[in-house]
Design an enzyme around this catalytic site. Structure first.
Site, short mmCIF file in Angstrom:
data_model
loop_
_atom_site.label_atom_id
_atom_site.label_comp_id
_atom_site.label_asym_id
_atom_site.label_seq_id
_atom_site.Cartn_x
_atom_site.Cartn_y
_atom_site.Cartn_z
N LEU A 62 0.82 -1.22 0.00
CA LEU A 62 0.00 0.00 0.00
C LEU A 62 0.85 1.27 0.00
CD1 LEU A 62 -3.03 -0.96 2.28
CD2 LEU A 62 -2.71 -1.29 -0.17
N ARG A 63 2.18 1.12 0.08
CA ARG A 63 3.14 2.21 -0.18
C ARG A 63 3.09 3.38 0.80
NH1 ARG A 63 5.74 -1.43 -2.88
NH2 ARG A 63 5.27 -1.63 -5.08
N ASN A 93 7.42 -3.28 3.31
CA ASN A 93 8.52 -2.62 2.59
C ASN A 93 8.15 -1.20 2.19
OD1 ASN A 93 6.73 -3.55 0.61
ND2 ASN A 93 8.34 -3.90 -0.91
N ASP A 150 9.47 -9.07 2.91
CA ASP A 150 9.05 -9.16 1.50
C ASP A 150 9.58 -8.00 0.66
OD1 ASP A 150 7.51 -10.34 -0.70
OD2 ASP A 150 6.43 -8.45 -0.60
N HIS A 182 9.80 -14.36 1.48
CA HIS A 182 9.93 -14.08 0.04
C HIS A 182 11.16 -14.88 -0.40
CE1 HIS A 182 10.47 -11.05 -3.43
NE2 HIS A 182 11.63 -11.69 -3.39
N HIS A 235 4.08 -15.97 -2.57
CA HIS A 235 4.12 -16.00 -4.04
C HIS A 235 5.05 -17.05 -4.67
CE1 HIS A 235 7.63 -13.52 -3.30
NE2 HIS A 235 6.99 -12.37 -3.21
N ASN A 281 8.53 -9.75 -9.49
CA ASN A 281 9.35 -10.69 -8.69
C ASN A 281 8.47 -11.51 -7.77
OD1 ASN A 281 11.91 -10.29 -9.57
ND2 ASN A 281 12.45 -8.79 -8.01
N ASP A 308 -0.42 -9.91 -4.42
CA ASP A 308 0.87 -9.21 -4.49
C ASP A 308 0.71 -7.88 -5.23
OD1 ASP A 308 3.48 -8.48 -4.15
OD2 ASP A 308 4.34 -10.08 -5.38
O1 DOR Z 1 7.38 -7.61 -7.99
C1 DOR Z 1 7.48 -7.35 -6.81
N1 DOR Z 1 7.19 -6.12 -6.35
N2 DOR Z 1 7.86 -8.28 -5.95
C2 DOR Z 1 8.15 -7.99 -4.67
O2 DOR Z 1 8.50 -8.88 -3.92
C3 DOR Z 1 8.06 -6.61 -4.17
C4 DOR Z 1 7.09 -5.86 -4.97
C5 DOR Z 1 7.15 -4.39 -4.70
O3 DOR Z 1 7.23 -3.99 -3.54
O4 DOR Z 1 7.04 -3.62 -5.67
#
Ligand code: DOR
Length: 460
Positions: A62-63, A93, A150, A182, A235, A281, A308
């Protein structure tokens, strides 16, 4: 708010039946035939629809804090609600990462106004740097249940061993925490852009071998055995990863696994156009991997489908494949894509017009899970991994019985629609499904008794 969901088929962990559902004061008031609407109720027509417990997404980004231009708790929760979700687990993250109580507390306070339950996940290590353990006990005391670095895997086996022991100790004190890995070995994956295989060779793009994931799955299964711990695998993307988890489950290890809608539908062949919207990823893999992941959903080896959802701003995606950020949004398409990958139809219409949610080489007969089984992977089974289910003291995942919390997803499993990115609620647009025809659409979402989505539109 009083509601009557009329004319649908109720599906939950206990089974499937034709029934109306009446909602009053945040709870399910009645489930049965030809119910009268409660006083002043809004009537939701659900003819042809399935009425399920709200979906639970174990894996969203959700950034917030740190990258609000890509998503916020509010915009992400609106996207979630439109996707039928009444709960999401928000990955740590962020910037700063969720590695201490104040950051988790900030997200929890933002979550208070959200359109679904937002459960922050905590980091396993300080700064997600993989070296020192984060204060998981402090975070657990705030209600954090899932811990993960993650975006990266915990690279050091000794650190992961200690994390498993720490988490086991917290569980012994009654805090139902779970570690989620992860799986990606940096020494094999770093510099890679897509799955290492025929397509990466042909395109001349650096690859990430399947072994980057599988070696860490194998290592962490060994560490789970060593510590008597418990582990959730995020994932998973390869045939051998799910085979390893299957063997660990038959051995009795306390492990669970999730897969994403995109890994169930798309292959590395999609990268042939160098479109960064397919960069993710772990990377999209080959058709045999897709088939194995689907089969693992059918056999119970995979416990959950999680989006994801990984929003990125245009500048992070409108660049070369090598420079682009990995990840794709998925909250508003997850149910349709999962139904098409796993359900009884791949979305092909009666007139033969194809649904196009799958790469051509995997457009073969799916394992044909019933919609109820697909929803199980996205609702009650996911809720249990997150510690959010009703039998764990939470309010997610059903079953839909009188007195239960009114968290509902009403969807039409046969409606075909074309995804227009401009109409999404997410702040970001990095979806691989733009312009594709999807089958299965969320009509209404009820969260805590509130009608948050009506006829596909968010109500606030
Ligand atoms: O593709 C991905 N994006 N895989 C991840 O594990 C992190 C994620 C991201 O935070 O953008």
């Amino acid at each position: 708010m009083n509601l009557l969901v009329r004319g649908g088929t109720v599906i939950d962990e206990t089974g499937e039946r034709r029934a109306d559902v009446a909602v009053s004061s945040g709870s399910i008031a009645a489930v049965g035939d030809s119910l009268d609407a409660p006083d002043g109720a809004t009537v939701l027509e659900a003819g042809g629809c399935l009425v399920a417990p709200g979906l639970v997404d174990l894996h969203v980004h959700l950034r917030q804090p740190g990258a609000e231009e890509a998503e916020t708790v509010e915009s992400g929760s609106r996207a979630a609600a439109r996707g039928g979700f009444t709960a999401v687990v928000a990955m740590p993250n962020t910037d700063p990462p969720v590695d201490c109580a104040p950051v988790a507390a900030e997200i929890l306070s933002l979550a208070a106004g959200a359109l679904c339950l937002v459960a922050p996940a905590g980091a396993i290590t300080v700064g997600r740097a993989g070296e020192r353990l984060a204060p998981m006990g402090e975070l657990a005391a705030l209600g954090v249940r899932l811990f993960t670095d993650d975006g990266a895997g915990v690279q050091d086996a000794g650190v992961m061993r200690r994390a498993l022991e720490y988490a086991r100790g917290l569980r012994a004190r009654g805090l139902g925490v779970i570690l989620a890995q992860h799986c990606e070995l940096a020494s094999l994956a770093d510099g890679g852009v897509m799955h290492e295989g025929g397509w990466s060779s042909r395109l001349g793009v650096p690859g990430i071998p399947a072994e980057a994931e599988e070696l860490m799955v194998a290592r962490d299964l060994s560490l789970t055995r060593l510590t008597g711990g418990a582990m959730h695998f995020l994932h998973l993307s390869t045939q051998r990863s799910v085979a390893l988890v299957a063997a660990a489950k038959s051995e009795g290890l306390a492990v669970s696994a999730e897969v994403t809608p995109h890994h169930l539908s798309l292959t590395d062949a999609e990268l042939a156009g160098f479109d960064p919207n397919y960069k993710v990823n772990p990377p999209l893999r080959g058709a045999p991997d897709v088939a194995a992941l689907r089969a693992a959903c059918a056999t119970g080896v995979v416990d959950a489908v999680a989006s994801d959802h990984a929003p990125h701003p245009p500048e992070a995606k409108e660049t070369t494949l090598q420079a682009a950020a990995p990840g794709m949004i998925g909250l508003e398409t997850a149910l349709a894509v999962a139904l098409m990958a796993l359900g009884p139809t791949d979305g092909t219409a009666d007139d033969g017009a194809p649904g196009r949610a799958q790469s051509p080489e995997v457009a073969v007969a799916a394992p044909a899970l019933s919609p109820r089984e697909v929803v199980g992977l996205m609702s009650w089974r996911a809720a249990r991994i997150a510690g959010l289910s009703v039998d764990q003291g939470g309010d997610q995942g059903g079953p839909l019985v009188p007195g239960a919390p009114a968290n509902l997803c009403v969807f039409d499993p046969t409606e075909r629609w074309v995804l227009d990115p401009a109409r999404l609620s997410s702040r970001s647009r990095n979806t691989p499904w733009a312009g594709r025809t999807l089958t299965g659409r969320v009509r209404h979402t009820v969260y805590g008794g509130e009608l948050v989505v009506l006829d596909g539109e968010a109500q606030r």
